[in-house]
Scaffold this active site. Structure first.
Site, PDB file in Angstrom:
ATOM      1  N   ALA A 197       0.869  -1.089  -0.090  1.00  0.00           N
ATOM      2  CA  ALA A 197       0.054   0.075  -0.002  1.00  0.00           C
ATOM      3  C   ALA A 197       0.857   1.183  -0.039  1.00  0.00           C
ATOM      4  O   ALA A 197       1.959   0.972   0.339  1.00  0.00           O
ATOM      5  CB  ALA A 197      -0.793  -0.212   1.155  1.00  0.00           C
ATOM      6  N   GLY A 203       0.827  -5.192   0.826  1.00  0.00           N
ATOM      7  CA  GLY A 203      -0.485  -5.055  -0.040  1.00  0.00           C
ATOM      8  C   GLY A 203      -0.155  -5.718  -1.417  1.00  0.00           C
ATOM      9  O   GLY A 203      -1.069  -6.314  -2.136  1.00  0.00           O
ATOM     10  N   GLU A 248      -0.365  -9.314  -0.882  1.00  0.00           N
ATOM     11  CA  GLU A 248      -1.870  -9.545  -0.521  1.00  0.00           C
ATOM     12  C   GLU A 248      -2.648  -9.702  -1.942  1.00  0.00           C
ATOM     13  O   GLU A 248      -3.231 -10.704  -2.167  1.00  0.00           O
ATOM     14  CB  GLU A 248      -2.552  -8.428   0.288  1.00  0.00           C
ATOM     15  CG  GLU A 248      -2.012  -8.618   1.649  1.00  0.00           C
ATOM     16  CD  GLU A 248      -2.230  -7.737   2.760  1.00  0.00           C
ATOM     17  OE1 GLU A 248      -2.025  -6.416   2.256  1.00  0.00           O
ATOM     18  OE2 GLU A 248      -2.765  -7.985   3.822  1.00  0.00           O
ATOM     19  N   GLU A 302       4.899  -4.752   7.106  1.00  0.00           N
ATOM     20  CA  GLU A 302       4.304  -3.863   7.856  1.00  0.00           C
ATOM     21  C   GLU A 302       4.541  -3.633   9.293  1.00  0.00           C
ATOM     22  O   GLU A 302       4.424  -2.648   9.942  1.00  0.00           O
ATOM     23  CB  GLU A 302       2.689  -4.261   7.907  1.00  0.00           C
ATOM     24  CG  GLU A 302       1.996  -3.921   6.534  1.00  0.00           C
ATOM     25  CD  GLU A 302       1.877  -5.341   5.568  1.00  0.00           C
ATOM     26  OE1 GLU A 302       2.898  -6.085   5.818  1.00  0.00           O
ATOM     27  OE2 GLU A 302       1.283  -5.117   4.658  1.00  0.00           O
TER      28      GLU A 302
HETATM   29  N1  CAA Z   1       4.489   3.374  -0.533  1.00  0.00           N
HETATM   30  C1  CAA Z   1       4.943   4.533  -1.021  1.00  0.00           C
HETATM   31  N2  CAA Z   1       6.144   4.684  -1.651  1.00  0.00           N
HETATM   32  C2  CAA Z   1       6.851   3.492  -1.910  1.00  0.00           C
HETATM   33  C3  CAA Z   1       6.521   2.327  -1.285  1.00  0.00           C
HETATM   34  C4  CAA Z   1       5.269   2.298  -0.779  1.00  0.00           C
HETATM   35  N3  CAA Z   1       4.989   0.893  -0.292  1.00  0.00           N
HETATM   36  N4  CAA Z   1       7.381   1.388  -1.875  1.00  0.00           N
HETATM   37  C5  CAA Z   1       8.359   2.172  -2.313  1.00  0.00           C
HETATM   38  N5  CAA Z   1       8.035   3.372  -2.504  1.00  0.00           N
HETATM   39  C6  CAA Z   1       9.002   4.403  -3.174  1.00  0.00           C
HETATM   40  C7  CAA Z   1      10.393   4.769  -2.311  1.00  0.00           C
HETATM   41  O1  CAA Z   1       9.734   5.792  -1.481  1.00  0.00           O
HETATM   42  C8  CAA Z   1      11.058   5.443  -3.429  1.00  0.00           C
HETATM   43  O2  CAA Z   1      10.533   6.796  -3.661  1.00  0.00           O
HETATM   44  P1  CAA Z   1      11.633   8.028  -4.000  1.00  0.00           P
HETATM   45  O3  CAA Z   1      12.315   7.530  -5.384  1.00  0.00           O
HETATM   46  O4  CAA Z   1      10.721   9.321  -3.874  1.00  0.00           O
HETATM   47  O5  CAA Z   1      12.459   8.054  -2.813  1.00  0.00           O
HETATM   48  C9  CAA Z   1      10.888   4.731  -4.699  1.00  0.00           C
HETATM   49  O6  CAA Z   1       9.421   3.885  -4.369  1.00  0.00           O
HETATM   50  C10 CAA Z   1      11.615   3.549  -4.920  1.00  0.00           C
HETATM   51  O7  CAA Z   1      11.718   2.695  -3.798  1.00  0.00           O
HETATM   52  P2  CAA Z   1      13.210   2.551  -3.079  1.00  0.00           P
HETATM   53  O8  CAA Z   1      14.077   3.667  -3.144  1.00  0.00           O
HETATM   54  O9  CAA Z   1      13.015   2.291  -1.560  1.00  0.00           O
HETATM   55  O10 CAA Z   1      13.902   1.267  -3.930  1.00  0.00           O
HETATM   56  P3  CAA Z   1      14.750   0.217  -3.508  1.00  0.00           P
HETATM   57  O11 CAA Z   1      14.799  -0.689  -4.635  1.00  0.00           O
HETATM   58  O12 CAA Z   1      15.878   0.514  -2.508  1.00  0.00           O
HETATM   59  O13 CAA Z   1      13.582  -0.797  -2.407  1.00  0.00           O
HETATM   60  C11 CAA Z   1      11.554  -1.561  -1.532  1.00  0.00           C
HETATM   61  C12 CAA Z   1      12.342  -1.359  -3.048  1.00  0.00           C
HETATM   62  C13 CAA Z   1      12.165  -2.971  -1.125  1.00  0.00           C
HETATM   63  C14 CAA Z   1      10.226  -2.279  -2.218  1.00  0.00           C
HETATM   64  C15 CAA Z   1      11.339  -0.508  -0.693  1.00  0.00           C
HETATM   65  O14 CAA Z   1      11.013   0.442  -1.206  1.00  0.00           O
HETATM   66  C16 CAA Z   1      10.493  -1.057   0.339  1.00  0.00           C
HETATM   67  O15 CAA Z   1      10.822  -1.474   1.051  1.00  0.00           O
HETATM   68  N6  CAA Z   1       9.094  -0.412  -0.023  1.00  0.00           N
HETATM   69  C17 CAA Z   1       8.171  -0.571   1.257  1.00  0.00           C
HETATM   70  C18 CAA Z   1       7.487  -1.765   1.427  1.00  0.00           C
HETATM   71  C19 CAA Z   1       6.567  -2.056   2.215  1.00  0.00           C
HETATM   72  O16 CAA Z   1       6.629  -1.652   3.614  1.00  0.00           O
HETATM   73  N7  CAA Z   1       5.445  -2.191   2.001  1.00  0.00           N
HETATM   74  C20 CAA Z   1       4.274  -2.298   2.980  1.00  0.00           C
HETATM   75  C21 CAA Z   1       3.276  -1.130   2.911  1.00  0.00           C
HETATM   76  S1  CAA Z   1       1.987  -1.167   3.958  1.00  0.00           S
HETATM   77  C22 CAA Z   1       0.850  -2.233   3.392  1.00  0.00           C
HETATM   78  O17 CAA Z   1       0.951  -2.869   2.351  1.00  0.00           O
HETATM   79  C23 CAA Z   1      -0.467  -2.441   4.313  1.00  0.00           C
HETATM   80  C24 CAA Z   1      -1.224  -3.367   3.658  1.00  0.00           C
HETATM   81  O18 CAA Z   1      -1.373  -4.390   4.293  1.00  0.00           O
HETATM   82  C25 CAA Z   1      -2.254  -3.269   2.570  1.00  0.00           C
END
Ligand code: CAA
Length: 255
Positions: free
Chosen positions: A64, A107, A110, A130
Site C-alpha cells: 500500500a 498489499g 496480498e 508492515e
Molecule cells: N509506498 C510509497 N512509496 C513507496 C513504497 C510504498 N509502499 N514502496 C516504495 N516506494 C517509493 C520509495 O519511497 C522510493 O521513492 P523515492 O524515489 O521518491 O525515494 C521509490 O518508491 C523507490 O523505492 P526505493 O528507493 O526504496 O527502492 P529500493 O529498490 O531501494 O527498495 C523496496 C524497494 C524494497 C520495495 C522498498 O521501497 C520498500 O521496502 N518499500 C516499502 C515496502 C513496504 O513496507 N510495504 C508495505 C506497505 S503497508 C501495506 O501494504 C499495508 C497493507 O496491508 C495493505
C-alpha cells in the site's frame, strides 16, 4: 481512462499491468479501485476466459502507498473503509493468475495471494514488512498466509516482517511455478492459454468448490481490518512510517 494500470486483451486472456513504476507499483487507493473495476469488467466479458495481473521487472507491487496512509487515523480509515474494495476480488469467478517479478510486499503480496495461480521469478521476493512500519497487514494477509502455511510459520513471517524468497514461497505451496526472471511472462501466458482451452463454466464451478474447501472466513478478514485501523492510533505507526519516508530505521516505543 486509468492512471495506474494498463489493461490489454490477448486472445481469451485479459491482462492487467500495474503501472506506477516510480514508486515500485505502490498501491494507492485509486490504483486498487482501477484494478478491481478492471477485474470485474474482464469477469463479465464472455470473450475473456482467464485474467493475468503483472507488475514490472523491479516490482509486482511494493505494498500500500505509505505516503498516502501516513496521516490516517482509525477514524479516517473506518470512514474510508479502504480495504472493503478488496472483498470484490474474491468474487471474481474466472481464473486469476499473478505473474511476479521483483518485490511483492505488503498489499502487493496480498494482491498476489488473492490470485488463484502464481508464477514467480526465481529471484522474486514476497513478505509482509508492515510490522517494521508499526502496523500490520490489512488486505487479507494474516488470513490468507495463515491458511496457506499454518499458524506458526505465518506468525513468524508476519512478526519478523522479513522478505520471503520465492523458493521458500514455492516450498510452502504458495507459488505454483518458479521460473527464470525473463521467462515469467511467457510462462504465465502459456499457462493462461492452456487454461483458456478448458471449459470456462466448469472452471468457475471448480473455483467455487475449491474456495468452499479453503473456507476463508469473513470474520477473520473483519478482525484483521479493524486491527489494521486500530494500529493507526499508536505512536509506533507514526514513527514507523516517518522512518520509511526519511529512509532511516524506526525506533519503536510500544505506545
Ligand atoms: N509506498 C510509497 N512509496 C513507496 C513504497 C510504498 N509502499 N514502496 C516504495 N516506494 C517509493 C520509495 O519511497 C522510493 O521513492 P523515492 O524515489 O521518491 O525515494 C521509490 O518508491 C523507490 O523505492 P526505493 O528507493 O526504496 O527502492 P529500493 O529498490 O531501494 O527498495 C523496496 C524497494 C524494497 C520495495 C522498498 O521501497 C520498500 O521496502 N518499500 C516499502 C515496502 C513496504 O513496507 N510495504 C508495505 C506497505 S503497508 C501495506 O501494504 C499495508 C497493507 O496491508 C495493505
Amino acid at each position: 481512462m486509468t492512471d495506474y494500470i494498463q489493461a490489454t486483451v490477448d486472445g481469451h486472456i485479459g491482462v492487467i499491468q500495474l503501472n506506477r513504476p516510480e514508486v515500485a507499483n505502490a498501491l494507492n487507493r485509486q490504483m486498487v479501485d482501477e484494478i478491481v473495476q478492471q477485474l470485474e469488467k474482464f469477469d463479465q466479458d464472455r470473450a475473456i476466459r482467464v485474467i493475468v495481473i503483472k507488475g514490472n521487472h523491479q516490482a509486482f507491487a511494493a505494498g500500500a502507498d505509505i505516503e498516502e496512509m501516513i496521516d490516517d487515523t482509525p477514524f479516517s480509515l473506518e470512514q474510508l473503509n479502504q480495504f472493503a474494495v478488496w472483498d470484490r476480488i474474491r468474487l471474481i469467478k474466472k481464473p486469476l493468475l499473478a505473474a511476479v517479478n521483483g518485490y511483492a510486499l505488503g498489499g502487493g503480496f496480498e494482491l498476489v495471494l488473492h490470485c488463484d495461480l502464481i508464477i514467480a521469478a526465481a529471484d522474486a521476493q514476497f513478505g509482509f514488512p508492515e510490522v517494521t512500519l508499526g502496523v500490520m497487514p490489512g488486505a487479507g494477509g494474516t488470513q490468507l498466509l495463515t491458511k496457506m502455511m499454518g499458524r506458526q510459520k505465518a506468525l513468524e513471517w508476519i512478526w519478523l516482517g522479513e522478505r520471503m524468497p520465492a523458493e521458500v514461497a514455492y516450498q510452502y505451496g504458495i507459488v505454483n511455478r518458479l521460473v527464470a526472471p525473463e521467462l515469467v511472462e511467457e510462462e504465465t501466458m502459456r499457462l493462461a492459454s492452456q487454461l483458456a482451452t478448458r471449459a470456462p463454466f466448469a472452471m468457475k464451478l471448480i473455483k467455487e468448490a475449491v474456495d468452499a474447501a479453503f473456507d476463508l472466513r469473513q470474520e477473520g478478514m473483519t478482525v484483521e481490518r479493524k486491527n489494521f485501523y486500530l494500529a493507526f492510533s499508536s505512536n509506533d505507526q507514526q514513527e514507523g512510517m516517518q522512518a520509511f519516508m526519511e529512509k532511516r530505521p524506526p525506533s519503536f516505543k510500544g505506545d
